[in-house]
Design a protein around this motif. Structure first.
Motif, PDB file in Angstrom:
ATOM      1  N   LEU A  67       0.825  -1.214   0.000  1.00  0.00           N
ATOM      2  CA  LEU A  67       0.000   0.000   0.000  1.00  0.00           C
ATOM      3  C   LEU A  67       0.856   1.259   0.000  1.00  0.00           C
ATOM      4  CD1 LEU A  67      -2.972   1.090   0.305  1.00  0.00           C
ATOM      5  CD2 LEU A  67      -2.518   1.176   2.764  1.00  0.00           C
TER       6      LEU A  67
ATOM      7  N   LEU B  30     -10.797  -0.401   2.688  1.00  0.00           N
ATOM      8  CA  LEU B  30      -9.958  -1.158   1.758  1.00  0.00           C
ATOM      9  C   LEU B  30     -10.168  -2.654   1.923  1.00  0.00           C
ATOM     10  CD1 LEU B  30      -6.605   0.852   1.990  1.00  0.00           C
ATOM     11  CD2 LEU B  30      -8.184   0.794   0.054  1.00  0.00           C
TER      12      LEU B  30
ATOM     13  N   LEU C 283      -5.618   8.056  -1.126  1.00  0.00           N
ATOM     14  CA  LEU C 283      -6.776   7.350  -1.673  1.00  0.00           C
ATOM     15  C   LEU C 283      -7.159   7.848  -3.065  1.00  0.00           C
ATOM     16  CD1 LEU C 283      -9.118   7.272   1.468  1.00  0.00           C
ATOM     17  CD2 LEU C 283      -7.861   5.350   0.492  1.00  0.00           C
TER      18      LEU C 283
ATOM     19  N   LEU D 293      -3.846   5.822  -5.021  1.00  0.00           N
ATOM     20  CA  LEU D 293      -4.510   4.520  -5.133  1.00  0.00           C
ATOM     21  C   LEU D 293      -5.687   4.544  -6.100  1.00  0.00           C
ATOM     22  CD1 LEU D 293      -4.581   3.449  -1.359  1.00  0.00           C
ATOM     23  CD2 LEU D 293      -2.905   2.831  -3.113  1.00  0.00           C
TER      24      LEU D 293
ATOM     25  N   VAL E  99      -8.864   4.921  -5.448  1.00  0.00           N
ATOM     26  CA  VAL E  99     -10.017   4.161  -4.956  1.00  0.00           C
ATOM     27  C   VAL E  99     -11.095   5.091  -4.421  1.00  0.00           C
ATOM     28  CG1 VAL E  99      -8.635   2.140  -4.353  1.00  0.00           C
ATOM     29  CG2 VAL E  99      -9.041   3.917  -2.626  1.00  0.00           C
TER      30      VAL E  99
ATOM     31  N   ALA F 259     -10.834  -0.470  -6.036  1.00  0.00           N
ATOM     32  CA  ALA F 259     -11.183  -0.854  -4.661  1.00  0.00           C
ATOM     33  C   ALA F 259     -11.170  -2.372  -4.510  1.00  0.00           C
ATOM     34  CB  ALA F 259     -12.553  -0.295  -4.288  1.00  0.00           C
TER      35      ALA F 259
ATOM     36  N   SER G  36      -7.580  -3.488  -4.479  1.00  0.00           N
ATOM     37  CA  SER G  36      -6.941  -3.166  -3.204  1.00  0.00           C
ATOM     38  C   SER G  36      -7.358  -4.139  -2.116  1.00  0.00           C
ATOM     39  CB  SER G  36      -7.280  -1.734  -2.783  1.00  0.00           C
ATOM     40  OG  SER G  36      -6.748  -0.801  -3.702  1.00  0.00           O
ATOM     41  N   SER G  37      -8.616  -4.566  -2.157  1.00  0.00           N
ATOM     42  CA  SER G  37      -9.094  -5.542  -1.182  1.00  0.00           C
ATOM     43  C   SER G  37      -8.303  -6.842  -1.290  1.00  0.00           C
ATOM     44  CB  SER G  37     -10.584  -5.818  -1.386  1.00  0.00           C
ATOM     45  OG  SER G  37     -11.051  -6.798  -0.494  1.00  0.00           O
TER      46      SER G  37
END
Length: 497
Positions: free
Chosen positions: A225, A372, A394, A398, A400, A436, A439-440
């Protein structure tokens, strides 16, 4: 998890604010599970927060309860930051510094004192205590690596504005990855309130600089991350004793995170069961933010215009009829598709439900990680502390999240807010939705067996266990030496009566 700690004894010292205590108590659960013996320091009114942890680890986790010190800037009887305004944080931090002497006395009188102190980043003075005792101090950061990098940069370099009245003056961080720039008002309130020469300000500055000198650092994040910022921190600190062990939420750990169980919580989950997948927006701004009537009205109107199904968790102001109040008539307008929760809500359970697809959040780090893990796209409305930095991570890095508003006093445009909410739950192919879900997967890979956070947690415990073993050997040698008489390079036991 395999037990690897060998019973090494450590002291855990949380800062008494919900966003700080919850992740450090989650870490304590992991450390006890891995075989460490833990003493948790709390003040009397916060002792009940440890009940789930103590019931799960009755033999390996003990408590040290010390009276909360008084401070002229704090109301009598207050022991938790949730009962204070953010402006009271410096006084809270300074008051806790008065625990140094009673803690020192406890260490010296303990038959088997801890070999390390794991304490919150707001308790930097514990580094000096650890040095005095000859033990290790490990900093725990409830914030992410990017936010911590900004904090360390501020307290090390002490950047200033050319015009002390210009709240929009841009402060740059050229040495950090991606060289972020923030207006003054978006920097840490602790830093913005710093006054050179003021005793409380100097105490806080010394605490953050002591964090940088401490033996180790544990961050509630995971390697993939924030890798660039982790590398930056290691370079700045001059060592690699930096462990990312998050997200720290453990399904097998205590479930009552931040609030008691409630009968109506089951009703919410039943209601979510009746909703279609990924169609519900969850709205929550943490445990401290209270919206003004103007903000409440704009947000309520935006949710109504979106046509989306939603759950809105509201913190109501104590004794202030103008804040935290649901706009009149809203609940009737959205009956059937909108649920309003006053007070605590089971956030982790809500976010992880298949029906929830988006999360309107203040970007507190705990909420960020929970979002996340759940794989939901986010609508970012940062309000203070590290939240502006988290929003940058974010939204810009990222990808997301969508930024919908900024600042504790800002009022969103209800039309624009409604449009963004509607788009996010309707278009499953939006980049934020796709990212998203990706990322999970990255989060779950980090915390599972063999993942980066899983390995770092093991490494942390092994380091502490090794230090405990070395200390035991040193003490054993010292004890033997104290009973020996050395003469001409030979020794013989000293006979005691």
């Amino acid at each position: 998890m395999p037990v690897i700690g060998g019973g090494a004894h450590i002291l855990v010292f949380p800062y008494p604010a919900q966003g700080h205590m919850i992740p450090l108590l989650d870490l304590t659960h992991h450390l006890a599970t891995l075989g460490l013996t833990v003493t948790v320091l709390v003040t009397p009114k916060n002792l009940s927060l440890l009940n789930p942890l103590l019931s799960k680890h009755p033999s390996s986790i003990k408590t040290l309860v010390l009276p909360f010190p008084t401070h002229p800037s704090l109301p009598a009887g207050v022991e938790n930051a949730k009962d204070l305004t953010p402006k009271s944080a410096p006084a809270m931090m300074r008051a806790l510094g008065e625990l140094r002497q009673p803690l020192l006395q406890w260490f010296k009188s303990h038959p088997s004192p801890p070999i390390a102190i794991v304490s919150d980043m707001f308790l930097g003075w514990t580094h000096h205590l650890a040095c005095q005792l000859g033990i290790l101090r490990v900093v725990f950061s409830p914030s992410g690596a990017m936010a911590l990098s900004v904090m360390y940069y501020l307290w090390r370099d002490l950047p200033k504005r050319n015009d002390p009245d210009d709240h929009s003056a841009m402060i740059s961080f050229p040495k950090m990855p991606n060289s972020p720039i923030y207006p003054w008002y978006q920097l840490s309130g602790l830093y913005r309130s710093y006054i050179e020469g003021d005793p409380v300000s100097e105490f806080i500055k010394d605490g953050f600089r002591a964090n940088m000198e401490s033996w180790g650092l544990v961050i509630n994040s995971f390697e993939s991350l924030e890798k660039d910022y982790l590398d930056y921190l290691k370079n700045e600190l001059g060592h690699d004793r930096v462990w990312t062990v998050g997200p720290l939420l453990d399904p097998s750990g205590p479930t009552e995170r931040g609030g008691p169980g409630a009968n109506w919580a089951g009703d919410i989950m039943t209601w979510l069961d009746s909703c279609k997948d990924h169609t519900v927006v969850y709205v929550c701004f943490g445990s401290q933010a209270v919206l003004t009537s103007e903000q409440m009205e704009a947000l309520g109107l935006g949710l109504e215009k979106s046509g989306a199904t939603f759950i809105w968790c509201i913190k109501e102001a104590r004794g202030d009829a103008k804040c935290g109040v649901v706009p009149p008539g809203l609940e009737d307008l959205v009956a059937g598709r909108g649920r309003i929760v006053r007070g605590w809500a089971p956030q982790v359970s809500i976010l992880s439900h298949r029906a929830v697809g988006a999360f309107l959040t203040h970007c507190g780090w705990n909420s960020v990680l929970e979002g996340l893990v759940a794989g939901v796209a986010m609508l970012a409305w940062p309000m203070g502390a590290d939240q502006f930095v988290n929003a940058t991570l974010l939204v810009e890095e990222l990808k997301v999240a969508i930024r919908v508003c900024e600042g504790a006093e800002s009022v969103p445009n209800s039309d624009e807010l409604g449009r963004l909410v509607a788009q996010l739950v309707v278009d499953r192919n939006r980049v934020e939705m796709v990212r998203a879900m990706e990322s999970s997967k990255a989060v779950l890979n980090a915390i599972k067996g063999g993942g980066s956070s899983f390995k770092d947690l093991d490494r942390l415990v092994m380091h502490l266990t090794k230090e405990a073993s070395l200390r035991d050997k040193i003490l054993d040698v010292e004890q033997k030496c104290s009973t020996m008489e050395f003469t001409d390079n030979h020794y013989k036991p000293i006979m005691h009566a």
